[in-house]
Design a protein around this motif. Structure first.
Motif, short mmCIF file in Angstrom:
data_model
loop_
_atom_site.label_atom_id
_atom_site.label_comp_id
_atom_site.label_asym_id
_atom_site.label_seq_id
_atom_site.Cartn_x
_atom_site.Cartn_y
_atom_site.Cartn_z
N GLU A 1 5.23 9.55 -2.02
CA GLU A 1 4.41 8.89 -3.04
C GLU A 1 5.20 7.93 -3.91
OE1 GLU A 1 1.36 10.76 -5.35
OE2 GLU A 1 1.08 12.33 -3.86
N HIS A 2 6.45 8.26 -4.18
CA HIS A 2 7.27 7.36 -4.99
C HIS A 2 7.39 6.00 -4.32
CE1 HIS A 2 10.56 5.74 -7.38
NE2 HIS A 2 11.24 5.55 -6.26
N ALA A 3 7.66 5.98 -3.01
CA ALA A 3 7.79 4.72 -2.28
C ALA A 3 6.46 3.99 -2.22
CB ALA A 3 8.33 4.98 -0.87
N VAL A 4 5.37 4.73 -1.97
CA VAL A 4 4.05 4.11 -1.90
C VAL A 4 3.67 3.48 -3.23
CG1 VAL A 4 1.59 4.53 -1.52
CG2 VAL A 4 3.29 5.65 -0.06
N ARG A 5 3.97 4.17 -4.32
CA ARG A 5 3.67 3.62 -5.65
C ARG A 5 4.45 2.32 -5.87
NH1 ARG A 5 4.83 7.68 -8.11
NH2 ARG A 5 2.74 8.55 -8.38
N PHE A 6 5.69 2.29 -5.46
CA PHE A 6 6.53 1.10 -5.63
C PHE A 6 5.94 -0.08 -4.86
CE2 PHE A 6 9.83 -1.72 -4.06
CZ PHE A 6 10.57 -2.01 -5.19
N LEU B 1 0.12 4.29 4.42
CA LEU B 1 1.51 4.57 4.04
C LEU B 1 1.71 6.04 3.72
CD1 LEU B 1 1.93 1.54 4.14
CD2 LEU B 1 3.05 1.66 1.92
N LEU B 2 0.69 6.69 3.14
CA LEU B 2 0.82 8.10 2.76
C LEU B 2 0.62 9.04 3.95
CD1 LEU B 2 -1.11 8.16 -0.63
CD2 LEU B 2 1.32 8.60 -0.31
N TYR B 3 -0.35 8.71 4.84
CA TYR B 3 -0.72 9.64 5.90
C TYR B 3 -0.27 9.21 7.30
CZ TYR B 3 -3.76 11.90 2.46
OH TYR B 3 -4.24 12.56 1.36
N PRO C 1 -0.02 15.43 5.07
CA PRO C 1 0.84 16.04 4.05
C PRO C 1 0.10 16.23 2.73
CG PRO C 1 1.28 13.71 4.15
CD PRO C 1 0.29 13.99 5.25
N ALA C 2 0.66 17.03 1.85
CA ALA C 2 0.07 17.23 0.53
C ALA C 2 0.23 15.95 -0.28
CB ALA C 2 0.76 18.40 -0.17
N VAL C 3 -0.86 15.48 -0.83
CA VAL C 3 -0.88 14.24 -1.62
C VAL C 3 -1.51 14.54 -2.97
CG1 VAL C 3 -1.88 11.93 -1.78
CG2 VAL C 3 -0.95 12.72 0.39
N SER C 4 -1.01 13.94 -4.02
CA SER C 4 -1.48 14.22 -5.37
C SER C 4 -2.95 13.82 -5.53
CB SER C 4 -0.64 13.47 -6.40
OG SER C 4 -0.89 12.08 -6.34
N SER C 5 -3.60 14.48 -6.49
CA SER C 5 -5.01 14.16 -6.76
C SER C 5 -5.15 12.72 -7.25
CB SER C 5 -5.58 15.13 -7.78
OG SER C 5 -4.85 15.08 -9.00
N SER D 1 -4.43 6.28 -13.10
CA SER D 1 -3.37 7.25 -13.38
C SER D 1 -2.30 7.30 -12.29
CB SER D 1 -3.97 8.65 -13.58
OG SER D 1 -4.69 9.05 -12.43
N PHE D 2 -2.61 6.89 -11.07
CA PHE D 2 -1.60 6.87 -10.01
C PHE D 2 -0.43 5.97 -10.39
CE2 PHE D 2 0.09 4.94 -6.06
CZ PHE D 2 0.57 6.09 -5.43
N PHE D 3 -0.72 4.91 -11.17
CA PHE D 3 0.32 3.98 -11.59
C PHE D 3 0.84 4.29 -12.99
CE2 PHE D 3 -2.16 1.36 -8.52
CZ PHE D 3 -1.13 1.15 -7.60
N GLY D 4 0.54 5.47 -13.50
CA GLY D 4 1.02 5.84 -14.82
C GLY D 4 2.53 5.76 -14.90
#
Length: 444
Positions: free
Chosen positions: A171-176, A334-336, A364-368, A399-402
Protein backbone atom coordinates in the motif's frame (compact mmCIF):
# COMPACT_ATOMS: atom_id res chain seq x y z
CA UNK A 1 5.18 -0.44 -45.81
CA UNK A 2 7.51 0.58 -43.01
CA UNK A 3 10.02 3.36 -43.49
CA UNK A 4 13.43 2.41 -42.12
CA UNK A 5 15.94 4.91 -40.78
CA UNK A 6 19.39 3.38 -40.90
CA UNK A 7 21.52 3.89 -37.84
CA UNK A 8 24.10 5.60 -39.99
CA UNK A 9 21.67 8.44 -40.56
CA UNK A 10 24.07 10.61 -42.57
CA UNK A 11 22.52 9.64 -45.90
CA UNK A 12 21.51 12.65 -47.97
CA UNK A 13 17.81 11.80 -47.87
CA UNK A 14 17.70 12.71 -44.16
CA UNK A 15 20.07 15.69 -44.20
CA UNK A 16 17.21 18.18 -44.28
CA UNK A 17 15.11 16.52 -41.59
CA UNK A 18 15.24 19.19 -38.91
CA UNK A 19 14.29 19.11 -35.27
CA UNK A 20 12.57 22.10 -33.72
CA UNK A 21 13.33 22.58 -30.02
CA UNK A 22 10.78 23.85 -27.55
CA UNK A 23 12.07 26.42 -25.10
CA UNK A 24 9.55 25.35 -22.47
CA UNK A 25 11.34 22.08 -21.86
CA UNK A 26 13.43 22.41 -18.75
CA UNK A 27 14.74 20.60 -15.72
CA UNK A 28 15.75 17.55 -17.74
CA UNK A 29 16.57 14.45 -15.73
CA UNK A 30 20.11 13.23 -16.07
CA UNK A 31 21.40 10.36 -13.99
CA UNK A 32 19.61 7.35 -15.44
CA UNK A 33 19.22 3.93 -13.87
CA UNK A 34 17.30 0.70 -14.73
CA UNK A 35 16.71 -2.82 -13.72
CA UNK A 36 18.98 -4.06 -16.50
CA UNK A 37 22.57 -2.90 -16.83
CA UNK A 38 23.08 -0.59 -19.85
CA UNK A 39 24.96 3.43 -20.93
CA UNK A 40 26.23 5.35 -17.97
CA UNK A 41 24.66 8.78 -17.86
CA UNK A 42 26.77 11.54 -16.40
CA UNK A 43 25.09 13.82 -13.89
CA UNK A 44 24.33 17.19 -15.44
CA UNK A 45 23.79 15.88 -18.99
CA UNK A 46 20.79 17.77 -20.34
CA UNK A 47 19.11 16.98 -23.70
CA UNK A 48 17.72 20.52 -23.74
CA UNK A 49 21.22 22.00 -23.55
CA UNK A 50 22.52 19.57 -26.16
CA UNK A 51 19.77 20.57 -28.60
CA UNK A 52 20.40 24.26 -27.95
CA UNK A 53 24.11 23.80 -28.67
CA UNK A 54 23.32 22.11 -31.97
CA UNK A 55 20.84 24.81 -32.86
CA UNK A 56 23.50 27.44 -32.10
CA UNK A 57 26.17 25.81 -34.27
CA UNK A 58 24.13 24.47 -37.18
CA UNK A 59 20.91 26.45 -37.03
CA UNK A 60 18.90 23.22 -36.88
CA UNK A 61 19.03 19.58 -35.83
CA UNK A 62 18.89 16.87 -38.46
CA UNK A 63 17.80 13.30 -37.92
CA UNK A 64 21.39 12.46 -38.81
CA UNK A 65 22.32 13.97 -35.42
CA UNK A 66 20.55 11.01 -33.76
CA UNK A 67 21.93 7.51 -33.30
CA UNK A 68 19.58 4.62 -32.60
CA UNK A 69 20.64 2.49 -29.64
CA UNK A 70 17.74 0.20 -28.82
CA UNK A 71 14.11 -0.32 -29.68
CA UNK A 72 12.07 0.19 -26.53
CA UNK A 73 8.64 -0.83 -27.71
CA UNK A 74 5.77 -0.05 -30.05
CA UNK A 75 2.26 1.32 -29.88
CA UNK A 76 -0.75 1.82 -32.10
CA UNK A 77 0.65 4.77 -34.05
CA UNK A 78 4.44 4.40 -33.82
CA UNK A 79 7.52 2.84 -32.32
CA UNK A 80 9.73 4.20 -29.54
CA UNK A 81 13.52 4.00 -29.51
CA UNK A 82 16.31 4.90 -27.18
CA UNK A 83 18.43 7.32 -29.23
CA UNK A 84 21.58 9.34 -28.63
CA UNK A 85 22.27 12.89 -29.73
CA UNK A 86 25.57 12.19 -31.46
CA UNK A 87 27.15 15.60 -31.88
CA UNK A 88 26.43 17.18 -28.50
CA UNK A 89 30.01 16.28 -27.37
CA UNK A 90 32.46 18.68 -25.85
CA UNK A 91 32.91 19.85 -22.30
CA UNK A 92 33.40 16.32 -20.99
CA UNK A 93 29.64 15.76 -20.74
CA UNK A 94 28.07 12.32 -20.75
CA UNK A 95 26.06 10.73 -23.53
CA UNK A 96 22.77 12.50 -24.16
CA UNK A 97 19.88 10.05 -24.51
CA UNK A 98 16.28 10.65 -25.55
CA UNK A 99 13.22 8.55 -26.27
CA UNK A 100 12.32 8.94 -29.96
CA UNK A 101 8.78 8.10 -31.05
CA UNK A 102 8.85 7.48 -34.82
CA UNK A 103 5.64 7.56 -36.86
CA UNK A 104 5.04 6.99 -40.58
CA UNK A 105 2.86 9.75 -42.02
CA UNK A 106 1.58 7.50 -44.82
CA UNK A 107 0.62 4.84 -42.31
CA UNK A 108 -1.13 7.43 -40.15
CA UNK A 109 -3.09 8.74 -43.13
CA UNK A 110 -4.01 5.28 -44.34
CA UNK A 111 -5.33 4.27 -40.91
CA UNK A 112 -6.95 7.65 -40.22
CA UNK A 113 -4.65 8.27 -37.25
CA UNK A 114 -3.13 11.62 -38.28
CA UNK A 115 -5.42 13.60 -35.99
CA UNK A 116 -4.33 11.50 -33.00
CA UNK A 117 -0.66 12.09 -33.77
CA UNK A 118 -1.31 15.82 -34.15
CA UNK A 119 -3.17 15.93 -30.83
CA UNK A 120 -0.36 14.11 -29.04
CA UNK A 121 2.22 16.59 -30.31
CA UNK A 122 0.06 19.57 -29.36
CA UNK A 123 -0.43 18.18 -25.86
CA UNK A 124 3.29 17.51 -25.36
CA UNK A 125 4.04 21.08 -26.39
CA UNK A 126 1.70 22.32 -23.64
CA UNK A 127 3.10 20.28 -20.75
CA UNK A 128 5.36 21.59 -18.01
CA UNK A 129 4.94 19.32 -15.00
CA UNK A 130 7.24 17.10 -12.90
CA UNK A 131 5.23 13.93 -13.58
CA UNK A 132 4.59 14.47 -17.29
CA UNK A 133 6.94 14.24 -20.32
CA UNK A 134 9.28 16.97 -21.52
CA UNK A 135 9.21 17.44 -25.28
CA UNK A 136 12.75 18.28 -26.40
CA UNK A 137 12.00 18.59 -30.09
CA UNK A 138 10.14 17.30 -33.12
CA UNK A 139 11.72 16.06 -36.35
CA UNK A 140 9.78 15.40 -39.53
CA UNK A 141 10.00 15.17 -43.29
CA UNK A 142 7.60 14.13 -46.02
CA UNK A 143 7.46 10.57 -44.73
CA UNK A 144 8.20 10.59 -41.01
CA UNK A 145 7.38 12.36 -37.80
CA UNK A 146 9.64 11.89 -34.78
CA UNK A 147 8.95 13.18 -31.25
CA UNK A 148 11.92 13.48 -28.89
CA UNK A 149 11.06 13.18 -25.22
CA UNK A 150 12.65 12.22 -21.93
CA UNK A 151 13.92 8.66 -21.60
CA UNK A 152 12.84 6.88 -18.40
CA UNK A 153 15.34 4.08 -17.72
CA UNK A 154 13.25 2.46 -14.96
CA UNK A 155 10.73 0.98 -17.38
CA UNK A 156 6.98 0.98 -16.72
CA UNK A 157 4.91 0.05 -13.69
CA UNK A 158 3.49 -3.04 -15.40
CA UNK A 159 6.95 -4.57 -15.70
CA UNK A 160 7.93 -3.35 -12.24
CA UNK A 161 4.79 -4.93 -10.74
CA UNK A 162 5.67 -8.24 -12.39
CA UNK A 163 8.95 -8.25 -10.45
CA UNK A 164 7.31 -7.67 -7.05
CA UNK A 165 6.58 -10.50 -4.59
CA UNK A 166 3.16 -11.84 -5.56
CA UNK A 167 3.28 -9.51 -8.59
CA UNK A 168 1.71 -6.70 -6.59
CA UNK A 169 2.80 -3.60 -4.68
CA UNK A 170 2.29 -2.87 -1.01
CA UNK A 171 0.00 0.00 0.00
CA UNK A 172 2.84 2.41 0.68
CA UNK A 173 4.09 2.05 -2.91
CA UNK A 174 0.56 2.25 -4.35
CA UNK A 175 -0.14 5.42 -2.38
CA UNK A 176 3.08 6.98 -3.70
CA UNK A 177 2.38 6.21 -7.36
CA UNK A 178 -1.33 7.04 -7.13
CA UNK A 179 -0.65 10.41 -5.47
CA UNK A 180 1.72 11.46 -8.24
CA UNK A 181 -0.84 10.39 -10.84
CA UNK A 182 -3.60 12.37 -9.12
CA UNK A 183 -1.67 15.63 -9.45
CA UNK A 184 -0.67 14.75 -13.03
CA UNK A 185 -4.33 14.18 -13.94
CA UNK A 186 -5.30 17.36 -12.10
CA UNK A 187 -2.82 19.34 -14.20
CA UNK A 188 -4.10 17.79 -17.43
CA UNK A 189 -7.69 18.54 -16.49
CA UNK A 190 -6.75 22.14 -15.72
CA UNK A 191 -5.48 22.40 -19.30
CA UNK A 192 -8.73 20.94 -20.65
CA UNK A 193 -7.22 17.52 -21.42
CA UNK A 194 -8.86 14.17 -20.64
CA UNK A 195 -6.16 11.50 -20.62
CA UNK A 196 -8.37 8.40 -21.23
CA UNK A 197 -5.66 5.70 -21.28
CA UNK A 198 -4.31 5.35 -17.75
CA UNK A 199 -2.77 1.92 -17.13
CA UNK A 200 0.51 0.67 -15.61
CA UNK A 201 2.09 0.30 -19.08
CA UNK A 202 1.78 4.07 -19.59
CA UNK A 203 3.35 5.03 -16.26
CA UNK A 204 7.14 5.14 -16.58
CA UNK A 205 9.70 5.22 -13.79
CA UNK A 206 12.39 7.88 -13.95
CA UNK A 207 15.94 7.36 -12.77
CA UNK A 208 15.08 8.95 -9.40
CA UNK A 209 12.10 6.61 -8.86
CA UNK A 210 9.37 9.20 -9.51
CA UNK A 211 6.90 8.55 -12.29
CA UNK A 212 6.10 10.03 -15.70
CA UNK A 213 2.71 9.56 -17.35
CA UNK A 214 3.20 9.10 -21.09
CA UNK A 215 1.44 8.26 -24.39
CA UNK A 216 -1.18 10.91 -25.21
CA UNK A 217 -2.42 9.72 -28.60
CA UNK A 218 -5.81 8.72 -27.12
CA UNK A 219 -6.24 11.92 -25.12
CA UNK A 220 -9.05 14.40 -25.73
CA UNK A 221 -8.08 18.07 -25.81
CA UNK A 222 -10.43 21.01 -25.63
CA UNK A 223 -10.04 23.81 -28.13
CA UNK A 224 -8.90 27.27 -27.11
CA UNK A 225 -11.73 29.16 -25.50
CA UNK A 226 -13.28 25.94 -24.18
CA UNK A 227 -10.90 25.30 -21.32
CA UNK A 228 -12.34 24.67 -17.84
CA UNK A 229 -13.06 27.51 -15.48
CA UNK A 230 -10.76 27.43 -12.49
CA UNK A 231 -12.19 28.41 -9.14
CA UNK A 232 -11.65 28.10 -5.41
CA UNK A 233 -14.22 26.24 -3.34
CA UNK A 234 -14.77 25.86 0.39
CA UNK A 235 -15.90 23.04 2.60
CA UNK A 236 -15.68 19.25 2.34
CA UNK A 237 -16.26 17.70 -1.05
CA UNK A 238 -18.76 14.86 -1.44
CA UNK A 239 -17.03 11.51 -1.14
CA UNK A 240 -17.93 7.83 -0.92
CA UNK A 241 -16.02 7.61 2.34
CA UNK A 242 -15.35 9.90 5.28
CA UNK A 243 -13.24 12.80 4.11
CA UNK A 244 -10.05 13.80 5.78
CA UNK A 245 -9.95 16.68 8.21
CA UNK A 246 -8.31 20.00 7.56
CA UNK A 247 -5.31 18.75 9.53
CA UNK A 248 -4.39 16.58 6.59
CA UNK A 249 -3.76 19.68 4.54
CA UNK A 250 -1.32 21.04 7.10
CA UNK A 251 0.82 17.99 7.55
CA UNK A 252 4.53 18.65 7.73
CA UNK A 253 6.75 17.15 5.06
CA UNK A 254 8.98 14.35 6.36
CA UNK A 255 12.00 16.06 4.88
CA UNK A 256 11.12 19.59 5.97
CA UNK A 257 9.39 19.38 9.39
CA UNK A 258 8.79 23.13 9.59
CA UNK A 259 7.23 23.39 6.15
CA UNK A 260 3.44 23.64 6.15
CA UNK A 261 1.70 22.31 3.05
CA UNK A 262 -0.83 24.75 1.57
CA UNK A 263 -4.43 23.66 1.13
CA UNK A 264 -4.54 25.15 -2.39
CA UNK A 265 -3.08 23.28 -5.35
CA UNK A 266 0.06 24.81 -6.83
CA UNK A 267 -0.94 23.87 -10.38
CA UNK A 268 -2.75 26.52 -12.41
CA UNK A 269 -4.13 26.63 -15.91
CA UNK A 270 -2.29 28.80 -18.43
CA UNK A 271 -5.59 29.39 -20.14
CA UNK A 272 -9.06 30.19 -18.95
CA UNK A 273 -10.40 32.67 -16.43
CA UNK A 274 -10.48 32.06 -12.72
CA UNK A 275 -13.45 33.02 -10.63
CA UNK A 276 -13.08 34.75 -7.32
CA UNK A 277 -13.78 32.56 -4.30
CA UNK A 278 -17.46 32.48 -3.51
CA UNK A 279 -18.55 34.29 -0.39
CA UNK A 280 -19.90 31.61 1.87
CA UNK A 281 -21.22 32.15 5.35
CA UNK A 282 -20.26 30.16 8.41
CA UNK A 283 -17.05 28.44 9.35
CA UNK A 284 -14.84 26.99 6.60
CA UNK A 285 -12.18 24.34 6.48
CA UNK A 286 -9.99 26.08 3.89
CA UNK A 287 -9.96 26.76 0.17
CA UNK A 288 -9.29 24.20 -2.52
CA UNK A 289 -8.46 24.70 -6.17
CA UNK A 290 -10.88 23.09 -8.65
CA UNK A 291 -10.68 23.02 -12.44
CA UNK A 292 -12.24 20.09 -14.26
CA UNK A 293 -13.28 19.98 -17.94
CA UNK A 294 -16.82 19.01 -16.99
CA UNK A 295 -18.23 20.35 -20.26
CA UNK A 296 -15.80 18.42 -22.46
CA UNK A 297 -17.61 15.40 -23.91
CA UNK A 298 -16.83 12.67 -26.42
CA UNK A 299 -18.67 9.71 -27.95
CA UNK A 300 -15.47 7.91 -28.98
CA UNK A 301 -14.82 4.30 -28.01
CA UNK A 302 -11.19 4.58 -26.88
CA UNK A 303 -8.98 3.02 -24.25
CA UNK A 304 -7.78 -0.39 -23.10
CA UNK A 305 -10.54 -2.98 -22.61
CA UNK A 306 -9.92 -3.84 -18.96
CA UNK A 307 -9.73 -0.13 -18.09
CA UNK A 308 -12.71 1.21 -20.05
CA UNK A 309 -15.29 3.13 -18.05
CA UNK A 310 -18.93 1.91 -18.21
CA UNK A 311 -20.08 5.06 -20.00
CA UNK A 312 -17.57 4.41 -22.79
CA UNK A 313 -18.64 0.77 -23.14
CA UNK A 314 -22.32 1.78 -23.20
CA UNK A 315 -21.66 4.51 -25.78
CA UNK A 316 -23.35 7.13 -23.62
CA UNK A 317 -20.68 9.77 -24.07
CA UNK A 318 -17.99 10.53 -21.53
CA UNK A 319 -16.08 13.36 -19.85
CA UNK A 320 -13.25 13.75 -17.39
CA UNK A 321 -14.81 11.27 -14.94
CA UNK A 322 -13.36 8.44 -17.06
CA UNK A 323 -9.90 9.34 -15.75
CA UNK A 324 -11.03 8.76 -12.17
CA UNK A 325 -12.54 5.40 -13.14
CA UNK A 326 -9.24 4.32 -14.70
CA UNK A 327 -7.40 5.52 -11.59
CA UNK A 328 -9.58 3.13 -9.57
CA UNK A 329 -8.75 0.22 -11.88
CA UNK A 330 -5.07 1.22 -11.74
CA UNK A 331 -4.99 1.21 -7.93
CA UNK A 332 -6.87 -2.12 -7.81
CA UNK A 333 -4.40 -3.76 -10.20
CA UNK A 334 -1.35 -2.50 -8.32
CA UNK A 335 -2.75 -3.80 -5.02
CA UNK A 336 -4.17 -7.15 -6.19
CA UNK A 337 -2.17 -7.95 -9.33
CA UNK A 338 -5.30 -8.22 -11.52
CA UNK A 339 -7.90 -5.81 -12.89
CA UNK A 340 -11.35 -5.92 -11.21
CA UNK A 341 -13.57 -6.81 -14.20
CA UNK A 342 -11.36 -9.05 -16.33
CA UNK A 343 -13.32 -11.81 -18.09
CA UNK A 344 -12.45 -14.83 -20.19
CA UNK A 345 -12.39 -12.66 -23.31
CA UNK A 346 -12.79 -9.01 -24.29
CA UNK A 347 -16.57 -9.26 -24.74
CA UNK A 348 -16.96 -10.79 -21.28
CA UNK A 349 -14.73 -8.11 -19.80
CA UNK A 350 -16.89 -5.36 -21.31
CA UNK A 351 -20.06 -7.05 -20.02
CA UNK A 352 -18.55 -7.26 -16.53
CA UNK A 353 -17.63 -3.57 -16.58
CA UNK A 354 -21.22 -2.58 -17.31
CA UNK A 355 -23.14 -5.12 -15.22
CA UNK A 356 -21.00 -6.90 -12.61
CA UNK A 357 -20.56 -5.50 -9.13
CA UNK A 358 -17.15 -4.70 -7.69
CA UNK A 359 -15.61 -7.49 -5.61
CA UNK A 360 -12.42 -7.58 -3.57
CA UNK A 361 -10.27 -10.71 -3.17
CA UNK A 362 -9.73 -11.96 0.37
CA UNK A 363 -5.98 -11.99 -0.23
CA UNK A 364 -3.89 -9.95 0.05
CA UNK A 365 -5.23 -8.03 3.04
CA UNK A 366 -5.91 -4.43 2.02
CA UNK A 367 -6.91 -1.56 4.29
CA UNK A 368 -10.50 -0.38 4.44
CA UNK A 369 -9.37 3.08 3.27
CA UNK A 370 -7.92 1.60 0.07
CA UNK A 371 -11.07 -0.42 -0.61
CA UNK A 372 -13.27 2.62 0.03
CA UNK A 373 -11.23 4.75 -2.37
CA UNK A 374 -11.44 2.10 -5.09
CA UNK A 375 -15.19 1.73 -4.49
CA UNK A 376 -15.67 5.48 -4.79
CA UNK A 377 -13.68 5.66 -8.03
CA UNK A 378 -15.35 2.59 -9.58
CA UNK A 379 -18.93 3.84 -9.30
CA UNK A 380 -20.61 2.95 -12.59
CA UNK A 381 -22.69 6.14 -12.70
CA UNK A 382 -20.15 8.85 -13.69
CA UNK A 383 -22.25 11.56 -12.04
CA UNK A 384 -21.86 9.84 -8.65
CA UNK A 385 -18.22 8.84 -9.08
CA UNK A 386 -15.59 10.25 -6.75
CA UNK A 387 -13.96 13.15 -8.59
CA UNK A 388 -16.79 13.65 -11.06
CA UNK A 389 -17.68 17.18 -9.91
CA UNK A 390 -14.68 18.65 -8.11
CA UNK A 391 -12.09 16.31 -9.55
CA UNK A 392 -8.74 15.96 -7.85
CA UNK A 393 -9.88 18.06 -4.88
CA UNK A 394 -12.28 15.28 -3.83
CA UNK A 395 -9.79 12.49 -4.50
CA UNK A 396 -7.02 14.19 -2.51
CA UNK A 397 -9.25 14.52 0.53
CA UNK A 398 -9.86 10.77 0.77
CA UNK A 399 -8.49 9.11 3.89
CA UNK A 400 -6.33 6.75 1.79
CA UNK A 401 -4.14 9.78 1.04
CA UNK A 402 -4.12 11.00 4.63
CA UNK A 403 -0.73 12.48 5.49
CA UNK A 404 0.33 13.01 1.86
CA UNK A 405 2.13 16.33 1.41
CA UNK A 406 0.68 17.20 -1.98
CA UNK A 407 2.82 20.27 -2.63
CA UNK A 408 6.00 18.35 -1.77
CA UNK A 409 5.53 15.04 -3.57
CA UNK A 410 8.89 15.46 -5.26
CA UNK A 411 10.52 15.43 -1.82
CA UNK A 412 9.12 12.00 -0.99
CA UNK A 413 11.41 8.97 -1.09
CA UNK A 414 10.23 6.63 -3.89
CA UNK A 415 9.51 2.99 -2.99
CA UNK A 416 11.77 1.83 -5.83
CA UNK A 417 14.81 3.53 -7.38
CA UNK A 418 16.16 1.79 -10.48
CA UNK A 419 19.77 0.58 -10.36
CA UNK A 420 22.50 2.33 -12.33
CA UNK A 421 21.78 2.48 -16.05
CA UNK A 422 24.47 2.11 -18.70
CA UNK A 423 24.64 1.85 -22.49
CA UNK A 424 27.18 -0.45 -24.05
CA UNK A 425 28.89 0.62 -27.25
CA UNK A 426 26.96 2.12 -30.12
CA UNK A 427 23.77 1.32 -31.95
CA UNK A 428 21.68 -1.78 -32.38
CA UNK A 429 20.81 -1.42 -36.06
CA UNK A 430 17.76 0.46 -37.28
CA UNK A 431 14.99 2.81 -36.35
CA UNK A 432 11.71 1.67 -37.86
CA UNK A 433 8.22 3.03 -37.61
CA UNK A 434 6.66 -0.42 -38.11
CA UNK A 435 4.53 -0.49 -34.97
CA UNK A 436 3.14 -3.93 -35.83
CA UNK A 437 6.52 -5.64 -35.54
CA UNK A 438 7.56 -7.49 -32.40
CA UNK A 439 9.85 -5.42 -30.16
CA UNK A 440 11.96 -6.26 -27.16
CA UNK A 441 9.97 -4.80 -24.29
CA UNK A 442 12.59 -4.48 -21.59
CA UNK A 443 11.74 -0.94 -20.57
CA UNK A 444 8.37 0.06 -22.08
Amino acid sequence: MPIVLANNLHSSKFDSDNVSPFSTASGCSSSAPSSIARPQLVSGTDPCDAIRRLIGSNGSIAISDLRAIQRLGSGDIGSVYLAEIKTCGGGGGGRVLVAAKVMDKGELEGRNKSARAKTEREILEMLDHPFLPKLYGCAENDKLTCLLTEFCPGGDLHLLRQRQPGKRFDEHAVRFYAAELVVALEYLHVLGIIYRDLKPENVLVRSDGHIMLTDFDLSLKSEYGCSPTAQFVRGPRPSSSPSTTSAHRTNSCNHFPNCIVPGVSCFHSKRGNRKKPARLGGPTDGLEFVAEPVDLRSMSFVGTHEYLAPEIVAGEGHGSAVDWWTLGVFIYELLYGVTPFKGLNEDRTLANIVARGLEFPKEPAVSSAARELISGLLVKDPAKRLGSTTGAAAVKRHSFFGGVSWALLRCEVPPHVPPAFSVDGGSSGELTDDSSAEAPVEYY
